[in-house]
Design a protein around this motif. Sequence first.
Motif, short mmCIF file in Angstrom:
data_model
loop_
_atom_site.label_atom_id
_atom_site.label_comp_id
_atom_site.label_asym_id
_atom_site.label_seq_id
_atom_site.Cartn_x
_atom_site.Cartn_y
_atom_site.Cartn_z
N GLN A 55 0.83 -1.21 0.00
CA GLN A 55 0.00 0.00 0.00
C GLN A 55 0.86 1.26 0.00
N TYR A 60 -2.51 1.60 -2.62
CA TYR A 60 -3.59 0.68 -2.28
C TYR A 60 -3.09 -0.74 -2.49
N PHE A 90 -6.36 -0.72 4.94
CA PHE A 90 -6.01 -1.15 3.59
C PHE A 90 -7.11 -0.77 2.60
N ARG A 91 -6.67 -0.23 1.48
CA ARG A 91 -7.59 0.16 0.41
C ARG A 91 -7.48 -0.87 -0.72
N SER A 92 -8.60 -1.19 -1.33
CA SER A 92 -8.57 -2.09 -2.48
C SER A 92 -8.75 -1.32 -3.78
N ALA A 93 -8.83 -0.01 -3.67
CA ALA A 93 -8.90 0.87 -4.85
C ALA A 93 -8.09 2.12 -4.52
N PRO A 94 -7.59 2.78 -5.52
CA PRO A 94 -6.80 3.99 -5.25
C PRO A 94 -7.64 5.04 -4.54
N ALA A 95 -7.02 5.74 -3.62
CA ALA A 95 -7.69 6.85 -2.94
C ALA A 95 -7.64 8.07 -3.84
N HIS A 129 -14.68 5.51 3.66
CA HIS A 129 -13.88 4.86 2.62
C HIS A 129 -14.35 5.20 1.21
N THR A 131 -15.04 7.85 -2.07
CA THR A 131 -14.38 8.94 -2.77
C THR A 131 -15.45 9.78 -3.45
N THR A 138 -11.15 11.45 -0.54
CA THR A 138 -11.54 10.17 0.04
C THR A 138 -11.73 10.40 1.53
N GLU A 140 -12.10 8.93 5.28
CA GLU A 140 -11.77 7.75 6.07
C GLU A 140 -11.92 8.02 7.55
#
Length: 182
Positions: A55, A60, A90-95, A129, A131, A138, A140
Amino acid sequence: MKVEAIAMQEPRRRNAPRTAPGADLPPAMASAVRAAIDAHRTRRGPLLPVLHAVQDALGYVPPQTLPLIAFELNLTRAEVHGVVSFYHHFRSAPAARTVVQVCRAEACQALGARALEAHARQSLGVDWHGTTADGAITLEPVYCLGNCGCGPSVRVGADELHAHVDAAAFDAIVAAAREGTP
C-alpha cells in the motif's frame, strides 16, 4: 481403455494455478509487490508488513495482487483477502488525491465528533472509505490522531492535522483541499 488413457496422463496438482501468480500484473505493480514480499518474507507473520509495504508503494492493495502475495507467503487467497478486508487501513482501490480522516476515538466523540462525522459524510456525499464523485476527496475514519485534548480532530493527507473542527471548519478544510492549498 479410457481409464488407462487418463492414468497415463501427467498428474495435475489439485490446486495448481493455471498461470504463474503475478504473471498478469503490470510490470511496475509486480515489481512493487515482489519488493515488498522480498523485504518481509523472512519475518515471523510477514503478511501485514507486506500489505503495508504494497500500500505504501502503490497507494492501495490491488485485488489482482492477492494471488501473488498468497502464493509467495504460502497462504490461501482467502486468508490474504480476509486480512485486507478486515483492516480498514487497507484500500482495495486507489484513494483520491486528498485523503481526509476524521477521528472517531472516544475523546473526539466526547468533544463533538459524531456531529462532525455526520456532516462530513453528508457534505461530501460519501460514506466512510468513499471517494467523492469528482475524485478529489476520500473520506476515512481513524481511531486516534493523538490530538485528544483538541478534538474533534481531522487529518488531511499524511501530516496536516486540524484541531477543534466543527462543520464550518470542515467545509473550509475541504475547500482548501479541493483547491490544492493546505
